[in-house]
Design an enzyme around this catalytic site. Structure first.
Site, PDB file in Angstrom:
ATOM      1  N   TYR A 117      40.339  14.777 -68.467  1.00 30.63           N
ATOM      2  CA  TYR A 117      40.589  15.223 -69.840  1.00 30.63           C
ATOM      3  C   TYR A 117      41.935  14.255 -70.910  1.00 30.63           C
ATOM      4  CZ  TYR A 117      44.652  16.797 -72.846  1.00 30.63           C
ATOM      5  OH  TYR A 117      45.198  16.994 -73.990  1.00 30.63           O
ATOM      6  N   CYS A 148      10.912   2.528 -71.413  1.00 34.88           N
ATOM      7  CA  CYS A 148      11.412   3.690 -71.877  1.00 34.88           C
ATOM      8  C   CYS A 148      13.103   3.087 -72.437  1.00 34.88           C
ATOM      9  CB  CYS A 148      13.113   4.217 -70.646  1.00 34.88           C
ATOM     10  SG  CYS A 148      11.805   4.735 -70.358  1.00 34.88           S
ATOM     11  N   VAL A 156      -6.777  -1.293 -58.648  1.00 29.87           N
ATOM     12  CA  VAL A 156      -7.531  -0.716 -57.609  1.00 29.87           C
ATOM     13  C   VAL A 156      -8.469  -0.289 -58.138  1.00 29.87           C
ATOM     14  CG1 VAL A 156      -6.968   1.101 -55.731  1.00 29.87           C
ATOM     15  CG2 VAL A 156      -5.947  -1.022 -55.848  1.00 29.87           C
ATOM     16  N   ASN A 195      11.836   5.373 -59.837  1.00 28.83           N
ATOM     17  CA  ASN A 195      12.415   4.388 -59.591  1.00 28.83           C
ATOM     18  C   ASN A 195      13.367   5.182 -58.293  1.00 28.83           C
ATOM     19  OD1 ASN A 195      13.463   1.550 -61.185  1.00 28.83           O
ATOM     20  ND2 ASN A 195      12.731   2.740 -62.000  1.00 28.83           N
ATOM     21  N   TRP A 246      40.418  21.265 -73.859  1.00 28.16           N
ATOM     22  CA  TRP A 246      39.182  22.693 -73.269  1.00 28.16           C
ATOM     23  C   TRP A 246      37.974  21.854 -74.170  1.00 28.16           C
ATOM     24  CZ3 TRP A 246      39.378  26.407 -69.757  1.00 28.16           C
ATOM     25  CH2 TRP A 246      40.916  27.340 -70.133  1.00 28.16           C
ATOM     26  N   SER A 291       7.128  -4.043 -63.231  1.00 25.26           N
ATOM     27  CA  SER A 291       8.484  -3.847 -63.391  1.00 25.26           C
ATOM     28  C   SER A 291       9.165  -4.077 -64.791  1.00 25.26           C
ATOM     29  CB  SER A 291       8.672  -4.753 -62.344  1.00 25.26           C
ATOM     30  OG  SER A 291      10.303  -4.160 -62.072  1.00 25.26           O
ATOM     31  N   ALA A 321       8.134   2.481 -60.014  1.00 24.99           N
ATOM     32  CA  ALA A 321       7.872   2.879 -58.993  1.00 24.99           C
ATOM     33  C   ALA A 321       7.372   2.359 -58.088  1.00 24.99           C
ATOM     34  CB  ALA A 321       6.964   4.371 -59.009  1.00 24.99           C
ATOM     35  N   ARG A 356      12.968  -5.320 -47.699  1.00 29.50           N
ATOM     36  CA  ARG A 356      14.565  -5.440 -47.930  1.00 29.50           C
ATOM     37  C   ARG A 356      14.127  -5.063 -46.138  1.00 29.50           C
ATOM     38  NH1 ARG A 356      17.494  -3.150 -51.907  1.00 29.50           N
ATOM     39  NH2 ARG A 356      16.012  -4.642 -53.450  1.00 29.50           N
TER      40      ARG A 356
END
Lengths: 455, 455
Positions: free
Chosen positions: B430, B46, B84, B309, B438, B42, B15, B25
């Site tokens: 499909y 996961c 911090v 993110n 299905w 960064s 984050a 940016r």
């Protein structure tokens, strides 16, 4: 509806058998009669290319429901090789010809379902009646192609660069034939975005398929054995002892039109969302019928097995008193060519423009799985949106891993009339084996968001 | 906001770095300062289990953006190993400790983003401070596990049967360890449906993992070398020279709480849809913050990289004057255990009931691809809906082929508040290589439709 209701269904493939099964299940005391012109019922014609790829598999494997099972366990009064030749909405009768016996009779009905399907377009070209020239639509066509391959055909010409042409280019190559695809338009896959088309073309060529575009086929010529030996074109002859016409299909509407039923602008039978035709007591479903397109907000004709099954099921429920609505289509479809999965949903850029939208589009490439996770590969995503409103109009995906199933995100988003901003906000599955932290669809949405709604 | 704006970001993982990059940016003349307590920025945490699976890969491969690149090409004023220790919303300052130098200083800000993440829960049990007992949350944890494996550990005990426990059971088994999973609840995967849990348990056991449920861990014991040798439980000892605590995480909210920011009922930092905290000029994003849950229609805390993110990107845009909204989550997540893909979206049956819905559910099994197409295998789908309204509440999928990506259909449908009837009407891709006529999701929807809205 009274007990003893007589339901007649014209056509016994996907839509017809779905309707028959559903009607019987909901109303076991109804008489459900199916007349099928051909020798098979309830088969998955979309599986034919993949069945043809495997010489060990019988074409009969594609039959989902046998006539015996339809009759015995589902209680359907099934008549194969019986062609309905006329429908009389006034007297509520059909005229039926027994193709084996050559006899004709009249049958009454309380409710009728038309599920006559579509037929492959056959080009009226000299030599296209030669042995070895075929289409691929019905199971009998698939059986013919398998027989030709078993005889040892060496070179195939596929006339038409649509998705059946693509699938068969792959299948015939893997069966050992040299394959040439002939498309009269400037490129293959008309209606698809140029970025997708470029990837498909590369995949075909990488696998040795000779792709010739902007070439008009003028006919076919026989060899010494009387079977096809070449296709002639405006750019010279192409050697081919197997010629497959894959230039589209047309809905089988003659019966419906002669009975005075409304035919839609698309050329298919007009139906409302309950699958009712313009005539009281008559429903239609499947490849012969139109379907409401949720992005276009009008009826369209995109014949596909999944739509046929859904419409058939709804028609079957409604003929016995239900009031189910078919939600409509959004134009989702996909195919696999060699190792490349290709799928779309909604409108392409050119179609969106032709329909009066003000489309903007982006194309991005992002890996299918997290950085470093094995088995990942690039997925190319093209998204199209309406610039002033930001509403998503469609998208296309191509890649070797998880491209096709991601089209379902677009199909679902289109059904909900989502904007690009809505798409950006989707909570999609994230885990390294399945997707990067920004799924390819989200990456594309983030890029497209910069182009919409800026007025 | 005036030129020369000073933006301070607390935390430099998903984050925090998303926010920093986005802010720079959009406003290249802003000073964007990131303080990260740890030695890395960064990274994709996961991906750690899958990285650990491969002894050849460096843990550093998980770093998405290097400090050099962040500084040079993105122009971010980045400080690693800087913690911090206090935030003063009144004077708009932070107190920062340089962990290398041991010095402390005060920095001013015009806008502050808190992205302090979450920490793994460590069980306060005797012996859980022994060498060889670890958690798996930060990159340094992953590096430790890789080092332990390189030393030749033989038997692992995984404390906790959640999804990290599942992933690591797979990874440690494939690294050659005997693995025991210890879960104190009656079954693994709390919150998941029993049908999904049964398939996961079968997959673990089929691969030799010893799954023990209803077992409370009481401590750990050292061997002769001083490193962990066993876990003790209320059902006897379990031999283990590697112990992984995977019993969840808690949001890092101390800083925010001490600064007087509102902490939500979930225990994470309260934010609105613009990622604003309760204090003017302070935003929060990622695992330390709540997220609006679109099915629950209130804030929830489900820490995931993909949410971090998205929220970081939005916070980064908003600190420089944008007004972007985070759409919310629907609870989509997934993992892979051996060959089984498992994914969910929305609420499970029990959670739905606890939240005051009147849930009904179905579980079906359908093949992933058309009948006869190679590579297909069964997918189990559980769907949950609210009985009186028919609104879809959630679903789970498990299977070896295409199960996880299908959860995205549910995630998209939940975002649109679709009903089961809406789900039945979806136009999904499909073609035999991708799905049967299905799709498993549609089969489940057709079954669930029979159970809803019948009053």
């Amino acid at each position: 509806m009274a007990q003893g209701t007589r339901i007649v269904i014209v056509g016994g493939v996907a839509a017809g058998m779905s309707a028959a099964s559903q009607a019987r299940r909901r109303k076991p005391d109804a008489t459900v009669t199916v007349f099928e012109r051909g020798p098979y019922i309830s088969y998955g014609s979309c599986g034919m290319p993949y069945n043809i790829e495997d010489p060990e598999r019988s074409i009969d494997d594609l039959v989902v429901l046998t006539p015996e099972k339809a009759r015995e366990s589902r209680g359907i009064d099934l008549h194969l090789r019986h062609e309905v030749t006329a429908i009389d909405p006034g007297s509520r009768t059909v005229t039926v010809r027994d193709l084996e016996a050559g006899s004709e009779r009249t049958e009454g009905w309380d409710a009728l379902v038309i599920a006559t399907g579509a037929s492959a377009v056959r080009l009226p070209l000299p030599g296209f009646d030669l042995p070895g020239v075929t289409v691929l639509r019905e199971l009998t066509d698939g059986a013919l192609v398998k027989r030709l391959l078993a005889e040892g055909r060496k070179a195939a010409a596929i006339v038409g660069g649509g998705y059946i042409g693509m699938e068969m280019a792959h299948v015939l190559t893997s069966r050992g034939l040299r394959v040439t695809v002939l498309e009269k338009l400037p490129d293959i896959l008309p209606g698809w975005g140029p970025e997708t088309v470029a990837l498909v073309r590369k995949e075909l060529e990488r696998n040795g398929v000779d792709v010739r575009t902007g070439v008009s086929v003028t006919g076919a010529e026989a060899g010494p054995d009387g079977s096809v030996a070449a296709v002639t074109t405006d750019a010279g002859p192409v050697e081919a002892d197997l010629v497959l016409q894959a230039v589209g299909a047309r809905p089988n509407v003659r019966l419906a039109a002669e009975a005075g039923l409304r035919i839609g602008d698309t050329g298919a039978i007009w139906v409302n969302q309950y699958q009712q035709t313009s005539a009281d007591g008559i429903w239609a479903a499947g490849d012969c019928a139109e379907a409401y397109h949720r992005v276009l907000r009008r009826n369209a004709w995109i014949p596909l097995g999944t739509t046929a099954n859904k419409q058939g099921r709804i028609a079957g429920a409604n003929v016995v008193g239900a009031a189910q609505r078919f939600a409509g289509i959004v134009g989702t479809s996909g195919f696999k060519v060699f190792d490349l999965e290709v799928a779309r949903s909604g409108l392409g850029f050119d179609q969106a423009k032709a329909e009066g939208f003000e489309p903007v589009a982006v194309t991005i490439t992002q890996r299918s799985r997290a950085h470093g996770y094995p088995g990942g590969s690039p997925i190319q995503v093209t998204l199209v949106a309406d610039e002033p409103t930001g509403v998503l109009l469609g998208g296309e995906l191509a890649g070797r891993d998880g491209a096709a199933l991601r089209a379902n995100v677009l199909g679902t988003a289109l059904a909900a009339h989502m904007t690009v901003s809505d798409l950006q906000g989707l909570d999609l599955v994230y885990a390294p084996p399945f997707a990067p932290v920004w799924d390819p669809v989200l990456v594309a949405a983030n890029q497209l968001a910069k182009k919409v709604g800026r007025r």
